[in-house]
Design a protein around this motif. Structure first.
Motif, PDB file in Angstrom:
ATOM      1  N   ILE A  17     -16.343  23.741 -10.546  1.00  0.00           N
ATOM      2  CA  ILE A  17     -15.007  24.256 -10.858  1.00  0.00           C
ATOM      3  C   ILE A  17     -14.485  25.216  -9.777  1.00  0.00           C
ATOM      4  CG2 ILE A  17     -15.153  23.842 -13.339  1.00  0.00           C
ATOM      5  CD1 ILE A  17     -15.926  26.802 -13.708  1.00  0.00           C
ATOM      6  N   PHE A  18     -15.070  25.154  -8.585  1.00  0.00           N
ATOM      7  CA  PHE A  18     -14.618  26.000  -7.478  1.00  0.00           C
ATOM      8  C   PHE A  18     -13.141  25.705  -7.202  1.00  0.00           C
ATOM      9  CE2 PHE A  18     -13.897  27.220  -3.104  1.00  0.00           C
ATOM     10  CZ  PHE A  18     -14.528  28.444  -3.038  1.00  0.00           C
ATOM     11  N   GLY A  19     -12.326  26.740  -7.161  1.00  0.00           N
ATOM     12  CA  GLY A  19     -10.905  26.581  -6.885  1.00  0.00           C
ATOM     13  C   GLY A  19     -10.055  26.248  -8.096  1.00  0.00           C
ATOM     14  N   TYR A  20     -10.668  26.083  -9.252  1.00  0.00           N
ATOM     15  CA  TYR A  20      -9.934  25.780 -10.473  1.00  0.00           C
ATOM     16  C   TYR A  20      -9.705  27.048 -11.282  1.00  0.00           C
ATOM     17  CZ  TYR A  20     -10.653  20.794  -9.735  1.00  0.00           C
ATOM     18  OH  TYR A  20     -10.640  19.532  -9.223  1.00  0.00           O
ATOM     19  N   PRO A  21      -8.605  27.120 -12.044  1.00  0.00           N
ATOM     20  CA  PRO A  21      -8.319  28.327 -12.822  1.00  0.00           C
ATOM     21  C   PRO A  21      -9.343  28.607 -13.924  1.00  0.00           C
ATOM     22  CG  PRO A  21      -6.693  26.605 -13.297  1.00  0.00           C
ATOM     23  CD  PRO A  21      -7.556  26.124 -12.159  1.00  0.00           C
ATOM     24  N   GLU A  22     -10.106  27.609 -14.329  1.00  0.00           N
ATOM     25  CA  GLU A  22     -11.131  27.802 -15.357  1.00  0.00           C
ATOM     26  C   GLU A  22     -12.336  28.584 -14.850  1.00  0.00           C
ATOM     27  OE1 GLU A  22      -8.766  24.191 -15.912  1.00  0.00           O
ATOM     28  OE2 GLU A  22     -10.175  24.678 -14.322  1.00  0.00           O
ATOM     29  N   LEU A  65     -13.235  34.849 -13.289  1.00  0.00           N
ATOM     30  CA  LEU A  65     -12.796  35.780 -12.248  1.00  0.00           C
ATOM     31  C   LEU A  65     -13.982  36.421 -11.539  1.00  0.00           C
ATOM     32  CD1 LEU A  65     -10.255  36.942 -10.967  1.00  0.00           C
ATOM     33  CD2 LEU A  65     -10.298  38.749 -12.678  1.00  0.00           C
ATOM     34  N   VAL A  66     -15.034  36.732 -12.285  1.00  0.00           N
ATOM     35  CA  VAL A  66     -16.217  37.344 -11.670  1.00  0.00           C
ATOM     36  C   VAL A  66     -16.805  36.428 -10.592  1.00  0.00           C
ATOM     37  CG1 VAL A  66     -17.858  36.514 -13.408  1.00  0.00           C
ATOM     38  CG2 VAL A  66     -18.370  38.580 -12.136  1.00  0.00           C
ATOM     39  N   CYS A  67     -16.756  35.137 -10.827  1.00  0.00           N
ATOM     40  CA  CYS A  67     -17.267  34.173  -9.847  1.00  0.00           C
ATOM     41  C   CYS A  67     -16.331  34.081  -8.642  1.00  0.00           C
ATOM     42  CB  CYS A  67     -17.429  32.796 -10.483  1.00  0.00           C
ATOM     43  SG  CYS A  67     -18.594  32.757 -11.853  1.00  0.00           S
ATOM     44  N   SER A  68     -15.031  34.035  -8.922  1.00  0.00           N
ATOM     45  CA  SER A  68     -14.049  33.945  -7.840  1.00  0.00           C
ATOM     46  C   SER A  68     -14.063  35.181  -6.948  1.00  0.00           C
ATOM     47  CB  SER A  68     -12.637  33.759  -8.414  1.00  0.00           C
ATOM     48  OG  SER A  68     -12.553  32.561  -9.136  1.00  0.00           O
ATOM     49  N   ILE A  85     -24.078  25.704 -15.996  1.00  0.00           N
ATOM     50  CA  ILE A  85     -23.793  24.305 -16.303  1.00  0.00           C
ATOM     51  C   ILE A  85     -22.803  23.701 -15.306  1.00  0.00           C
ATOM     52  CG2 ILE A  85     -21.880  24.728 -17.896  1.00  0.00           C
ATOM     53  CD1 ILE A  85     -23.219  22.579 -19.723  1.00  0.00           C
ATOM     54  N   GLN A  86     -22.051  24.549 -14.622  1.00  0.00           N
ATOM     55  CA  GLN A  86     -21.062  24.082 -13.652  1.00  0.00           C
ATOM     56  C   GLN A  86     -21.625  23.957 -12.231  1.00  0.00           C
ATOM     57  OE1 GLN A  86     -18.232  22.831 -14.493  1.00  0.00           O
ATOM     58  NE2 GLN A  86     -18.394  23.425 -16.638  1.00  0.00           N
ATOM     59  N   LEU A  87     -22.916  24.119 -12.088  1.00  0.00           N
ATOM     60  CA  LEU A  87     -23.555  24.005 -10.777  1.00  0.00           C
ATOM     61  C   LEU A  87     -24.028  22.569 -10.563  1.00  0.00           C
ATOM     62  CD1 LEU A  87     -24.334  25.786  -8.353  1.00  0.00           C
ATOM     63  CD2 LEU A  87     -26.535  26.183  -9.461  1.00  0.00           C
ATOM     64  N   ASN A  88     -23.504  21.927  -9.537  1.00  0.00           N
ATOM     65  CA  ASN A  88     -23.888  20.554  -9.190  1.00  0.00           C
ATOM     66  C   ASN A  88     -25.333  20.492  -8.707  1.00  0.00           C
ATOM     67  OD1 ASN A  88     -21.495  18.946  -9.568  1.00  0.00           O
ATOM     68  ND2 ASN A  88     -20.608  19.981  -7.794  1.00  0.00           N
ATOM     69  N   ASP A  89     -25.855  19.270  -8.610  1.00  0.00           N
ATOM     70  CA  ASP A  89     -27.220  19.073  -8.097  1.00  0.00           C
ATOM     71  C   ASP A  89     -27.383  19.566  -6.664  1.00  0.00           C
ATOM     72  OD1 ASP A  89     -28.063  17.971 -10.489  1.00  0.00           O
ATOM     73  OD2 ASP A  89     -27.764  15.898  -9.825  1.00  0.00           O
ATOM     74  N   ASP A  90     -26.267  19.583  -5.899  1.00  0.00           N
ATOM     75  CA  ASP A  90     -26.333  20.074  -4.520  1.00  0.00           C
ATOM     76  C   ASP A  90     -26.025  21.573  -4.432  1.00  0.00           C
ATOM     77  OD1 ASP A  90     -23.602  20.091  -4.987  1.00  0.00           O
ATOM     78  OD2 ASP A  90     -23.081  18.908  -3.218  1.00  0.00           O
ATOM     79  N   ASN A  91     -26.075  22.247  -5.591  1.00  0.00           N
ATOM     80  CA  ASN A  91     -25.850  23.695  -5.684  1.00  0.00           C
ATOM     81  C   ASN A  91     -24.458  24.133  -5.248  1.00  0.00           C
ATOM     82  OD1 ASN A  91     -28.306  24.238  -6.850  1.00  0.00           O
ATOM     83  ND2 ASN A  91     -29.320  24.570  -4.901  1.00  0.00           N
ATOM     84  N   PRO A  97     -16.591  27.295 -18.655  1.00  0.00           N
ATOM     85  CA  PRO A  97     -16.484  26.000 -19.326  1.00  0.00           C
ATOM     86  C   PRO A  97     -17.866  25.385 -19.564  1.00  0.00           C
ATOM     87  CG  PRO A  97     -14.826  26.155 -17.616  1.00  0.00           C
ATOM     88  CD  PRO A  97     -15.733  27.362 -17.467  1.00  0.00           C
ATOM     89  N   GLY A  98     -18.137  25.080 -20.825  1.00  0.00           N
ATOM     90  CA  GLY A  98     -19.454  24.550 -21.194  1.00  0.00           C
ATOM     91  C   GLY A  98     -20.445  25.622 -21.589  1.00  0.00           C
ATOM     92  N   MET A  99     -20.104  26.874 -21.308  1.00  0.00           N
ATOM     93  CA  MET A  99     -20.955  28.017 -21.660  1.00  0.00           C
ATOM     94  C   MET A  99     -20.038  29.116 -22.203  1.00  0.00           C
ATOM     95  SD  MET A  99     -23.535  28.080 -18.355  1.00  0.00           S
ATOM     96  CE  MET A  99     -25.121  28.432 -19.107  1.00  0.00           C
ATOM     97  N   PRO A 100     -19.505  28.932 -23.404  1.00  0.00           N
ATOM     98  CA  PRO A 100     -18.493  29.851 -23.932  1.00  0.00           C
ATOM     99  C   PRO A 100     -18.960  31.293 -24.113  1.00  0.00           C
ATOM    100  CG  PRO A 100     -19.242  28.345 -25.642  1.00  0.00           C
ATOM    101  CD  PRO A 100     -19.835  27.873 -24.350  1.00  0.00           C
ATOM    102  N   ASN A 101     -20.266  31.506 -24.224  1.00  0.00           N
ATOM    103  CA  ASN A 101     -20.797  32.862 -24.382  1.00  0.00           C
ATOM    104  C   ASN A 101     -21.327  33.436 -23.081  1.00  0.00           C
ATOM    105  OD1 ASN A 101     -20.285  32.905 -27.191  1.00  0.00           O
ATOM    106  ND2 ASN A 101     -22.081  31.628 -27.505  1.00  0.00           N
ATOM    107  N   GLY A 102     -20.965  32.821 -21.971  1.00  0.00           N
ATOM    108  CA  GLY A 102     -21.457  33.272 -20.680  1.00  0.00           C
ATOM    109  C   GLY A 102     -22.794  32.638 -20.345  1.00  0.00           C
ATOM    110  N   LYS A 103     -23.462  33.212 -19.346  1.00  0.00           N
ATOM    111  CA  LYS A 103     -24.710  32.646 -18.840  1.00  0.00           C
ATOM    112  C   LYS A 103     -25.775  33.734 -18.746  1.00  0.00           C
ATOM    113  CE  LYS A 103     -25.871  32.343 -14.556  1.00  0.00           C
ATOM    114  NZ  LYS A 103     -27.242  32.786 -14.700  1.00  0.00           N
ATOM    115  N   PRO A 104     -26.928  33.506 -19.380  1.00  0.00           N
ATOM    116  CA  PRO A 104     -28.019  34.474 -19.254  1.00  0.00           C
ATOM    117  C   PRO A 104     -28.616  34.482 -17.840  1.00  0.00           C
ATOM    118  CG  PRO A 104     -28.378  32.988 -21.127  1.00  0.00           C
ATOM    119  CD  PRO A 104     -27.252  32.438 -20.311  1.00  0.00           C
ATOM    120  N   ALA A 105     -29.201  35.582 -17.472  1.00  0.00           N
ATOM    121  CA  ALA A 105     -29.887  35.687 -16.176  1.00  0.00           C
ATOM    122  C   ALA A 105     -31.002  34.656 -16.100  1.00  0.00           C
ATOM    123  CB  ALA A 105     -30.460  37.089 -16.004  1.00  0.00           C
ATOM    124  N   GLY A 106     -31.135  34.055 -14.933  1.00  0.00           N
ATOM    125  CA  GLY A 106     -32.208  33.099 -14.695  1.00  0.00           C
ATOM    126  C   GLY A 106     -31.935  31.695 -15.190  1.00  0.00           C
TER     127      GLY A 106
END
Length: 80
Positions: free
Chosen positions: A40-45, A48-51, A30-36, A17-26
Protein backbone atom coordinates in the motif's frame (compact mmCIF):
# COMPACT_ATOMS: atom_id res chain seq x y z
CA UNK A 1 14.35 -0.96 -0.26
CA UNK A 2 13.36 -4.57 0.16
CA UNK A 3 14.51 -4.81 3.79
CA UNK A 4 11.14 -4.86 5.54
CA UNK A 5 12.57 -4.47 9.05
CA UNK A 6 10.36 -1.46 9.83
CA UNK A 7 7.33 -3.55 8.80
CA UNK A 8 8.30 -6.45 11.07
CA UNK A 9 10.16 -5.35 14.21
CA UNK A 10 8.14 -2.45 15.68
CA UNK A 11 4.60 -2.45 16.94
CA UNK A 12 2.22 -0.19 15.03
CA UNK A 13 -0.82 0.97 16.97
CA UNK A 14 -2.56 2.50 13.93
CA UNK A 15 -5.08 0.53 11.96
CA UNK A 16 -3.62 -1.09 8.84
CA UNK A 17 -5.78 -2.59 6.07
CA UNK A 18 -6.14 -6.23 7.08
CA UNK A 19 -4.90 -5.46 10.60
CA UNK A 20 -7.59 -3.20 12.11
CA UNK A 21 -6.03 -3.30 15.60
CA UNK A 22 -2.55 -2.46 14.38
CA UNK A 23 0.48 -4.74 14.34
CA UNK A 24 2.29 -6.28 17.31
CA UNK A 25 6.07 -6.07 17.51
CA UNK A 26 7.85 -8.90 15.75
CA UNK A 27 4.88 -9.73 13.54
CA UNK A 28 5.19 -9.27 9.79
CA UNK A 29 2.75 -6.65 8.46
CA UNK A 30 0.05 -8.20 6.29
CA UNK A 31 0.77 -5.49 3.71
CA UNK A 32 4.40 -6.56 3.28
CA UNK A 33 5.02 -8.37 -0.02
CA UNK A 34 7.27 -11.43 -0.32
CA UNK A 35 10.00 -9.12 -1.66
CA UNK A 36 9.69 -6.97 1.50
CA UNK A 37 8.04 -4.01 -0.20
CA UNK A 38 4.79 -2.41 0.94
CA UNK A 39 1.62 -3.32 -0.95
CA UNK A 40 0.00 0.00 0.00
CA UNK A 41 3.01 2.32 -0.46
CA UNK A 42 1.73 5.63 -1.82
CA UNK A 43 -1.92 4.83 -1.10
CA UNK A 44 -4.05 6.85 1.35
CA UNK A 45 -4.82 3.67 3.33
CA UNK A 46 -1.20 3.50 4.43
CA UNK A 47 -0.94 4.59 8.08
CA UNK A 48 0.55 8.03 8.65
CA UNK A 49 3.17 6.54 10.98
CA UNK A 50 4.43 4.42 8.08
CA UNK A 51 4.37 7.31 5.61
CA UNK A 52 6.27 9.55 8.02
CA UNK A 53 9.00 7.02 8.79
CA UNK A 54 12.18 7.99 6.99
CA UNK A 55 14.98 5.50 6.58
CA UNK A 56 18.32 6.51 8.05
CA UNK A 57 21.74 4.90 8.31
CA UNK A 58 21.34 4.74 12.10
CA UNK A 59 18.03 2.87 11.80
CA UNK A 60 18.85 0.67 8.82
CA UNK A 61 22.49 -0.19 9.41
CA UNK A 62 24.16 -2.16 6.64
CA UNK A 63 21.54 -4.90 6.30
CA UNK A 64 18.11 -6.07 7.44
CA UNK A 65 19.53 -8.00 10.41
CA UNK A 66 21.11 -4.82 11.78
CA UNK A 67 17.90 -2.89 11.14
CA UNK A 68 15.76 -5.47 12.95
CA UNK A 69 18.20 -5.50 15.87
CA UNK A 70 18.11 -1.69 16.18
CA UNK A 71 14.33 -1.50 15.84
CA UNK A 72 13.90 -4.29 18.41
CA UNK A 73 16.08 -2.26 20.76
CA UNK A 74 13.94 0.85 20.22
CA UNK A 75 10.77 -1.18 20.72
CA UNK A 76 12.12 -2.54 24.00
CA UNK A 77 13.25 0.89 25.23
CA UNK A 78 9.86 2.50 24.48
CA UNK A 79 7.68 -0.36 25.69
CA UNK A 80 5.18 0.88 28.26
Amino acid sequence: MGCGACCIAPSISSSIPGMPNGKPAGIRCIQLNDDNTCKIFGYPERPLVCSNLKASLEMCGDNSEQAISYLNYLEFMTKS
